[in-house]
Design a protein around this motif. Structure first.
Motif, PDB file in Angstrom:
ATOM      1  N   LYS A 149      -0.238   3.318  -3.086  1.00  0.00           N
ATOM      2  CA  LYS A 149      -0.308   2.550  -4.197  1.00  0.00           C
ATOM      3  C   LYS A 149       0.283   3.277  -5.334  1.00  0.00           C
ATOM      4  CE  LYS A 149      -4.293  -0.222  -3.230  1.00  0.00           C
ATOM      5  NZ  LYS A 149      -5.760  -0.665  -3.521  1.00  0.00           N
ATOM      6  N   ALA A 150       0.027   4.459  -5.367  1.00  0.00           N
ATOM      7  CA  ALA A 150       0.474   5.336  -6.394  1.00  0.00           C
ATOM      8  C   ALA A 150       1.876   5.475  -6.278  1.00  0.00           C
ATOM      9  CB  ALA A 150      -0.146   7.036  -6.071  1.00  0.00           C
ATOM     10  N   GLU A 151       2.480   5.584  -5.294  1.00  0.00           N
ATOM     11  CA  GLU A 151       3.952   5.653  -5.029  1.00  0.00           C
ATOM     12  C   GLU A 151       4.544   4.289  -5.625  1.00  0.00           C
ATOM     13  OE1 GLU A 151       7.030   5.932  -1.642  1.00  0.00           O
ATOM     14  OE2 GLU A 151       5.422   7.256  -1.345  1.00  0.00           O
ATOM     15  N   PHE A 152       3.667   3.360  -5.282  1.00  0.00           N
ATOM     16  CA  PHE A 152       4.366   2.163  -5.637  1.00  0.00           C
ATOM     17  C   PHE A 152       4.218   1.844  -7.035  1.00  0.00           C
ATOM     18  CE2 PHE A 152       3.515  -2.636  -6.430  1.00  0.00           C
ATOM     19  CZ  PHE A 152       4.698  -3.075  -5.968  1.00  0.00           C
ATOM     20  N   GLU A 153       3.036   2.293  -7.837  1.00  0.00           N
ATOM     21  CA  GLU A 153       2.933   2.165  -9.253  1.00  0.00           C
ATOM     22  C   GLU A 153       3.927   2.982 -10.023  1.00  0.00           C
ATOM     23  OE1 GLU A 153       0.693   0.214 -10.973  1.00  0.00           O
ATOM     24  OE2 GLU A 153       0.176  -0.771  -9.181  1.00  0.00           O
ATOM     25  N   ALA A 154       4.158   4.240  -9.300  1.00  0.00           N
ATOM     26  CA  ALA A 154       5.179   4.976  -9.943  1.00  0.00           C
ATOM     27  C   ALA A 154       6.577   4.469  -9.869  1.00  0.00           C
ATOM     28  CB  ALA A 154       5.226   6.403  -9.300  1.00  0.00           C
ATOM     29  N   GLU A 155       6.849   3.805  -8.866  1.00  0.00           N
ATOM     30  CA  GLU A 155       8.096   3.059  -8.697  1.00  0.00           C
ATOM     31  C   GLU A 155       8.321   2.141  -9.672  1.00  0.00           C
ATOM     32  OE1 GLU A 155       9.674   2.199  -4.846  1.00  0.00           O
ATOM     33  OE2 GLU A 155       9.448   4.385  -4.220  1.00  0.00           O
ATOM     34  N   ARG A 156       7.093   1.254  -9.885  1.00  0.00           N
ATOM     35  CA  ARG A 156       7.564   0.241 -10.940  1.00  0.00           C
ATOM     36  C   ARG A 156       7.308   0.481 -12.185  1.00  0.00           C
ATOM     37  NH1 ARG A 156       2.326  -3.785 -10.636  1.00  0.00           N
ATOM     38  NH2 ARG A 156       3.306  -5.717  -9.953  1.00  0.00           N
TER      39      ARG A 156
END
Length: 158
Positions: free
Chosen positions: A151-158
């Motif tokens: 989730k954190a990685e996804f949020e960071a990529e977003r």
């Protein structure tokens, strides 16, 4: 001569009378002997009949007593056989009772071993369940951590 004939006739008649008397006496003696023989024969036949009856009765008594003796001997023999069979039966029953008692002890011991094995099995199953719950908890924490990282990685990529 007629006087002589008269004297002669008298002695002849006297001799004849004596001869007749002797014949009558002989006949009477013969009849008495015959009667005596018949009486003796009758007496002996009666005595023989009584002896035969007595002999038959004695034989009957002897047979009865012999049967009684045989019955007593057979009774004694059967009582001894019963006593021997009774003792043998008691020994066999004692042996079987001992075998039953041993089997009951073996059964109680086997039941006790089964109970111990069941308790041990249930204890091990409880430990396994506890271990699996711990493992599941660690896997869940790891999964949640990975989900959080994703989730954190996804949020960071977003």
């Amino acid at each position: 001569s007629p006087a002589m004939a008269g004297t002669r006739a008298t002695p002849t008649t006297a001799a004849e009378a004596e001869l007749l008397l002797l014949q009558k006496q002989a006949l009477a003696e013969e009849e008495a002997a015959k009667a005596k023989r018949e009486l003796l024969t009758h007496f002996l036949k009666e005595k023989l009949s009584r002896e035969e009856q007595s002999s038959a009765w004695g034989l009957h008594r002897v047979r009865t007593l012999w049967r009684s003796v045989l019955r007593q001997a057979k009774d004694h023999e059967l009582r001894q056989d019963i006593e021997i069979l009774s003792k043998t039966f008691s020994r066999v029953m004692d042996c079987k009772d001992s075998a039953i008692e041993a089997l009951v002890r073996d059964l109680e011991e086997a039941e006790e071993q089964r109970s111990r094995a069941l308790r041990s099995h249930l204890h091990l199953m409880d430990q396994l369940l506890q271990l699996q719950r711990c493992r599941l908890g660690y896997l869940e924490e790891g999964f949640n951590a990975q989900v959080g990282a994703l989730k954190a990685e996804f949020e960071a990529e977003r």
